[in-house]
Design a protein around this motif. Structure first.
Motif, mmCIF file in Angstrom:
data_model
loop_
_atom_site.group_PDB
_atom_site.id
_atom_site.type_symbol
_atom_site.label_atom_id
_atom_site.label_comp_id
_atom_site.label_asym_id
_atom_site.label_seq_id
_atom_site.Cartn_x
_atom_site.Cartn_y
_atom_site.Cartn_z
ATOM 1 N N VAL A 173 0.833 -1.201 0.000
ATOM 2 C CA VAL A 173 0.000 0.000 0.000
ATOM 3 C C VAL A 173 0.870 1.254 0.000
ATOM 4 O O VAL A 173 2.096 1.179 0.079
ATOM 5 N N GLY A 174 0.221 2.394 -0.037
ATOM 6 C CA GLY A 174 0.904 3.679 -0.115
ATOM 7 C C GLY A 174 1.341 4.240 1.223
ATOM 8 O O GLY A 174 1.119 5.414 1.508
ATOM 9 N N VAL A 175 1.962 3.399 2.048
ATOM 10 C CA VAL A 175 2.507 3.814 3.347
ATOM 11 C C VAL A 175 3.988 3.471 3.344
ATOM 12 O O VAL A 175 4.362 2.327 3.084
ATOM 13 N N ASP A 176 4.840 4.466 3.635
ATOM 14 C CA ASP A 176 6.283 4.227 3.581
ATOM 15 C C ASP A 176 6.803 3.592 4.877
ATOM 16 O O ASP A 176 6.037 3.375 5.830
ATOM 17 N N GLU A 181 1.167 9.958 -4.888
ATOM 18 C CA GLU A 181 2.123 9.597 -3.840
ATOM 19 C C GLU A 181 1.904 8.166 -3.373
ATOM 20 O O GLU A 181 2.873 7.423 -3.181
ATOM 21 N N GLN A 182 0.649 7.774 -3.170
ATOM 22 C CA GLN A 182 0.394 6.414 -2.705
ATOM 23 C C GLN A 182 0.833 5.380 -3.736
ATOM 24 O O GLN A 182 1.391 4.338 -3.392
ATOM 25 N N ALA A 183 0.624 5.662 -5.005
ATOM 26 C CA ALA A 183 1.049 4.739 -6.059
ATOM 27 C C ALA A 183 2.566 4.606 -6.075
ATOM 28 O O ALA A 183 3.099 3.496 -6.165
ATOM 29 N N ALA A 229 7.258 1.365 -4.818
ATOM 30 C CA ALA A 229 8.560 1.293 -4.141
ATOM 31 C C ALA A 229 8.574 0.147 -3.127
ATOM 32 O O ALA A 229 9.571 -0.586 -3.017
ATOM 33 N N ASN A 230 7.475 -0.024 -2.387
ATOM 34 C CA ASN A 230 7.387 -1.128 -1.429
ATOM 35 C C ASN A 230 7.441 -2.473 -2.148
ATOM 36 O O ASN A 230 8.130 -3.401 -1.707
ATOM 37 N N LEU A 231 6.722 -2.585 -3.263
ATOM 38 C CA LEU A 231 6.740 -3.804 -4.075
ATOM 39 C C LEU A 231 8.159 -4.097 -4.547
ATOM 40 O O LEU A 231 8.657 -5.223 -4.427
ATOM 41 N N LEU A 242 -6.584 4.599 2.504
ATOM 42 C CA LEU A 242 -5.794 3.942 1.463
ATOM 43 C C LEU A 242 -6.540 3.987 0.139
ATOM 44 O O LEU A 242 -7.728 3.690 0.072
ATOM 45 N N LEU A 243 -5.825 4.332 -0.922
ATOM 46 C CA LEU A 243 -6.414 4.449 -2.257
ATOM 47 C C LEU A 243 -5.981 3.335 -3.202
ATOM 48 O O LEU A 243 -6.655 3.070 -4.195
ATOM 49 N N VAL A 244 -4.818 2.709 -2.915
ATOM 50 C CA VAL A 244 -4.257 1.707 -3.826
ATOM 51 C C VAL A 244 -3.583 0.597 -3.034
ATOM 52 O O VAL A 244 -3.012 0.835 -1.959
#
Length: 126
Positions: free
Chosen positions: A35-38, A49-51, A56-58, A116-118
């Motif tokens: 998800v879009g959390v760093d 930003e979330q995408a 980046a997490n992926l 969360l959006l994505v």
């Protein structure tokens, strides 16, 4: 080896491949929804930003397994509204491989936390 398949009889669909054929694969990595959390716990302010954070997490999970985005065979993307699709595509495009893997994009009512959006889950092989 990973080969993206786009049969001529199928309707052209960008930006994804219709199938991904893994031959001689020795490892398979199943990546749970990112998800879009760093790493600091900060959530992206908007879909862009979330995408970027989710991709980046992926990619961090891929790197931990000694893989790169080129190893992605299947990606599933969940968005909370269809109006987010263009923003997601613009923000996430540079972090995903080309040619793109087999991809499913779903619009869902909600994710695990309301802001969360994505969310992106994937399967990678090498």
């Amino acid at each position: 080896m990973l080969t993206m398949l786009n049969p001529g009889g199928n309707a052209p669909q960008a930006p994804y491949s219709h199938g991904a054929l893994a031959t001689n694969a020795t490892r398979t990595l199943y990546i749970s929804g990112q998800v879009g959390v760093d790493a600091a716990g900060r959530m992206g302010a908007d879909i862009g930003e979330q995408a970027q954070i989710a991709v980046a997490n992926l990619n961090a999970v891929l790197a931990e397994a000694g893989m790169t985005p080129a190893n992605l065979a299947k990606v599933t993307i969940y968005l909370t509204d269809d109006s987010l699709i263009p923003g997601f595509m613009q923000a996430a495009g540079g972090g995903l491989p080309s040619p793109p893997p087999a991809t499913t994009l779903l619009v869902v009512k909600a994710l695990a936390a309301p802001p969360l959006l994505v969310e992106i889950e994937a399967i990678a092989v090498d």
